[in-house]
Design an enzyme around this catalytic site. Sequence first.
Site, PDB file in Angstrom:
ATOM      1  N   ASP A   1      40.704  63.823  42.112  1.00 17.61           N
ATOM      2  CA  ASP A   1      39.671  64.670  42.697  1.00 17.61           C
ATOM      3  C   ASP A   1      39.298  64.099  44.063  1.00 17.61           C
ATOM      4  O   ASP A   1      39.617  62.943  44.382  1.00 17.61           O
ATOM      5  CB  ASP A   1      38.464  64.659  41.747  1.00 17.61           C
TER       6      ASP A   1
ATOM      7  N   ASP B   1      35.856  65.151  46.026  1.00 21.57           N
ATOM      8  CA  ASP B   1      34.416  65.013  46.221  1.00 21.57           C
ATOM      9  C   ASP B   1      33.767  64.169  45.133  1.00 21.57           C
ATOM     10  O   ASP B   1      33.881  64.473  43.941  1.00 21.57           O
ATOM     11  CB  ASP B   1      33.756  66.389  46.261  1.00 21.57           C
TER      12      ASP B   1
END
Length: 254
Positions: free
Chosen positions: A20, A22
């Site tokens: 991922d 963020d």
Amino acid sequence: MGSTALPAMRTAPQFIFFTDFDGTITQQDSNDFITDNLGFGAGLRKMGNGDVLFGRRDFRDSFQEMMDSIKAPFDQCIDTLLQNITLDAGFKEFFYWARDNNVPIVVLSGGMEPIIRALLAHFLGRDEADSLQIVSNNVAARPGRSINEEGGWQIVFHDASGFGHDKSLEIRPYANLPEGERPVLFYAGDGVSDLSAAKETELLFAKAGRDLVTYCEKENVPFTTFQDFSEIHDTVKDIVEGKINVKDAATGRK
């Protein structure tokens, strides 16, 4: 699907690191930040995240509401993020180690690619950012508007799933490679956009104190927590060097 269709297999790696962006590569979530500061605020955002975490609504619908609440021009959003979002303390060292040891990093994000590329270019340099494969949502101008005017942009989701970007669809073809060709797969994440990826790799790194840990414990998904990428780096390095195996590394909360 053969490996020729899988970009991360180009160098025939034995390990691939999916992650991922963020709140994982960065210390803050860029989408949360612009929602809290340029959109409808933290209160409504947290309510939406809670609904997603406990299955009351899809991530796609919640995220659409978040992004629709932001009326600032897109270039202003990026400028705001460049001034306020910081890189995880250990990611840069991990990035160079992975590059030198043929461990491809694939960024799978529920956010928006132009924001991710702008932030990575700021953190790592343009060439390094361009070397990373990023699979994410995108942005487009609203009809008759420019993205760089008030209320002029909208999110364009990667696929038709309830996630908007179902990360499992990117990981699964690698997992389905035949024995002897299939690499060991890692994933790192922190929140509700990572739920679709949580069960797809041999080892899941879930950021301590975040929603992904709650989900893994609720669904009995093996995982290990991390505070920053230096911990991920140490664990992945030990696995690559054969000092530990992925099963022993899935220690849960630490």
